[in-house]
Design an enzyme around this catalytic site. Structure first.
Site, PDB file in Angstrom:
ATOM      1  N   ASP A 135       0.709   9.414  -6.729  1.00 29.35           N
ATOM      2  CA  ASP A 135       1.904   8.937  -6.014  1.00 29.35           C
ATOM      3  C   ASP A 135       3.188   9.074  -6.843  1.00 29.35           C
ATOM      4  O   ASP A 135       4.278   9.094  -6.290  1.00 29.35           O
ATOM      5  CB  ASP A 135       1.722   7.466  -5.610  1.00 29.35           C
ATOM      6  CG  ASP A 135       0.514   7.262  -4.707  1.00 29.35           C
ATOM      7  OD1 ASP A 135      -0.025   8.271  -4.203  1.00 29.35           O
ATOM      8  OD2 ASP A 135       0.108   6.107  -4.503  1.00 29.35           O
ATOM      9  N   GLU A 230       3.053  10.052   3.978  1.00 30.24           N
ATOM     10  CA  GLU A 230       2.237   9.101   4.747  1.00 30.24           C
ATOM     11  C   GLU A 230       2.963   7.781   4.973  1.00 30.24           C
ATOM     12  O   GLU A 230       2.786   7.132   6.005  1.00 30.24           O
ATOM     13  CB  GLU A 230       0.882   8.850   4.069  1.00 30.24           C
ATOM     14  CG  GLU A 230       0.942   8.116   2.746  1.00 30.24           C
ATOM     15  CD  GLU A 230      -0.440   7.732   2.218  1.00 30.24           C
ATOM     16  OE1 GLU A 230      -1.397   7.651   2.994  1.00 30.24           O
ATOM     17  OE2 GLU A 230      -0.551   7.502   0.993  1.00 30.24           O
TER      18      GLU A 230
HETATM   19  O1  F6P Z   1      -2.686   5.668  -4.867  1.00 31.24           O
HETATM   20  C1  F6P Z   1      -3.202   6.911  -4.628  1.00 31.24           C
HETATM   21  C2  F6P Z   1      -3.554   7.081  -3.171  1.00 31.24           C
HETATM   22  O2  F6P Z   1      -4.178   8.332  -3.059  1.00 31.24           O
HETATM   23  C3  F6P Z   1      -2.400   6.947  -2.195  1.00 31.24           C
HETATM   24  O3  F6P Z   1      -1.616   8.110  -2.139  1.00 31.24           O
HETATM   25  C4  F6P Z   1      -3.136   6.655  -0.915  1.00 31.24           C
HETATM   26  O4  F6P Z   1      -2.321   5.934  -0.017  1.00 31.24           O
HETATM   27  C5  F6P Z   1      -4.279   5.802  -1.387  1.00 31.24           C
HETATM   28  O5  F6P Z   1      -4.483   6.107  -2.758  1.00 31.24           O
HETATM   29  C6  F6P Z   1      -5.579   6.050  -0.677  1.00 31.24           C
HETATM   30  O6  F6P Z   1      -6.491   5.103  -1.144  1.00 31.24           O
HETATM   31  P1  F6P Z   1      -8.069   5.199  -0.955  1.00 31.24           P
HETATM   32  O7  F6P Z   1      -8.582   6.254  -1.877  1.00 31.24           O
HETATM   33  O8  F6P Z   1      -8.546   3.850  -1.324  1.00 31.24           O
HETATM   34  O9  F6P Z   1      -8.311   5.582   0.466  1.00 31.24           O
END
Ligand code: F6P
Length: 327
Positions: A135, A230
Site C-alpha cells: 500500500d 480499491e
Molecule cells: O495491506 C495490504 C493489502 O493487500 C491491502 O492493499 C488490501 O486492502 C488488504 O491487504 C487485503 O487484505 P487480505 O489479504 O487480508 O485480504
C-alpha cells in the site's frame, strides 16, 4: 550457524500483516547481519500468532537459504486479533522469556508496529520496524518493501489488458489494491498511460471525464484504460458508467491478491538489505521502537509515536501528475 564466539543478545525476526515481496530478503539479511554483529537471530513463524503460540526457531542456514527470490513470506504471516488482548501478549512474552529473546525485528505495516508498541508498554521488549506493505501508506517513509514488485505486477497486467482492450475497442477498468491509499493506482496509471485514474486523494469529476473521453474517441482513440484504487469503491460503478455514458462495451478487472505475489524485484531485494541492516543497527544502538524510514533518498528512523500520530499523505507531485486523469 551459531559461531564459536559468544553471542550476547537474542533477537527474533517476525513478518506480520499483509505479506509483501521483499520480506524474505529482509528476514535473511536481518538474520545474517545480526549474527555478524554478535546477536543470535531467531525466527517467529506465522507472525504475531506465532509469537503467542511460541512458534519460534533458531535462524539456521537451512531455514534461511533459498528464500531471497521468493515472494510472500517464508516465515508465514497473520493478522492476529488476539494480540490486542493482554493475556495473549503476556503469553507471547513468556515464550520470549523461555528462549531468552530480548529484542524483536518486525517486518510489516502500521498495525504490526502499533501492536509491538503496546507489547513494549507492557513488557519493555524493544523492537525495530521495517516498513513492508504494497500500500505504501506508512507515514514518514517514501518507500515500503513490496511496492516496486507490486507495481511491476500491475504494469504487466495492465499491458496485457491493453492488448485485449485494443482488439475489441473496449473500455477496461482495472482495480488496484492499496486500502485507503491511491499510490499503486496513481503510479501505475502514469506508467501504463491510462486515460482515467480515480483515487481517494483526488476529487474526481465524471462529467468532465466523459467530455474528455468523448473528444479523445472522436479524435480516433479506440479503447480506454481506467485505473481505480480499491479505496474509492468505484470499480463497478465506473465500469457501468463507461457503458452508459460512452456507449462502450466495458469490463472490470479486479487485480486482487495477484499484486501481492511474485518474486521480489532487484529494487525490493536491495532495499530489503538496507532496511534490515538499519533495523539491526537501531537495536544495537539501544534504540527502542523505531521504524526504519527512507525519505528523500536517505535512510533514517522515526519513533513509533511520530508514525502513529501522523496522517499518511501521498507525494503531492504524484497527485498533481495524476490530477488530469480524474477530470
Ligand atoms: O495491506 C495490504 C493489502 O493487500 C491491502 O492493499 C488490501 O486492502 C488488504 O491487504 C487485503 O487484505 P487480505 O489479504 O487480508 O485480504
Amino acid at each position: 550457524m551459531l559461531n564459536d564466539h559468544i553471542l550476547s543478545e537474542k533477537v527474533a525476526i517476525i513478518t506480520s500483516g499483509g505479506d509483501a515481496a521483499g520480506m524474505n530478503p529482509a528476514v535473511k539479511s536481518a538474520a545474517d547481519y545480526a549474527l555478524k554483529n554478535g546477536m543470535e537471530p531467531y525466527l517467529v513463524e506465522w507472525g504475531l500468532r506465532g509469537l503467542i503460540e511460541g512458534w519460534i526457531k533458531p535462524a539456521t542456514p537451512e531455514r534461511l537459504s533459498g528464500i531471497i527470490h521468493r515472494g510472500g513470506t517464508a516465515l508465514g504471516s497473520s493478522r492476529s486479533k488476539r494480540f490486542y488482548e493482554y493475556k495473549f501478549r503476556e503469553q507471547a512474552y513468556n515464550h520470549l522469556q523461555e528462549f531468552g529473546i530480548s529484542k524483536l525485528v518486525i517486518i510489516g505495516g502500521n498495525g504490526s508496529f502499533n501492536a509491538l508498541n503496546q507489547f513494549y508498554v507492557d513488557f519493555e521488549v524493544p523492537f525495530a520496524g521495517i516498513p513492508a506493505t504494497i500500500d505504501n501508506d506508512i507515514p514518514g517513509t517514501d518507500y515500503c518493501l513490496g511496492v516496486d514488485t507490486a507495481l511491476n505486477m500491475i504494469r504487466a497486467s495492465v499491458d496485457s489488458i491493453r492488448d485485449t482492450a485494443s482488439s475489441f475497442s473496449r473500455a477496461f477498468i482495472i482495480e488496484t489494491m492499496g486500502r485507503d491509499c491511491g499510490y499503486l493506482a496513481m503510479t501505475s496509471a502514469l506508467a501504463t498511460g491510462a486515460e482515467v485514474c480515480l483515487v481517494p486523494e483526488i476529487e474526481y469529476d465524471l462529467e468532465a471525464i466523459g467530455e474528455r473521453l468523448r473528444e479523445q474517441r472522436a479524435a480516433g482513440n479506440k479503447y480506454i484504460l481506467g485505473i481505480v484504487a480499491e479505496g474509492t469503491g468505484m470499480g463497478e460503478p465506473l465500469t457501468r458508467w463507461m457503458g452508459d455514458a460512452l456507449g462502450m462495451d466495458s469490463r472490470l478487472t479486479v487485480l486482487g491478491h495477484v499484486q501481492r505475489g511474485g518474486s521480489p524485484t532487484v529494487y525490493d531485494r536491495i532495499m530489503a538489505f538496507k532496511f534490515a541492516g538499519a533495523a539491526i543497527d537501531n537495536l544495537r544502538a539501544g534504540e527502542t521502537n523505531k521504524v526504519v524510514t527512507f525519505k528523500a533518498g536517505s535512510f533514517g528512523s522515526s519513533s513509533i509515536h511520530e508514525i502513529a500520530d501522523t496522517q499518511h499523505e501521498c507525494d503531492p507531485e504524484l497527485i498533481e501528475l495524476v490530477r488530469g486523469l480524474s477530470c
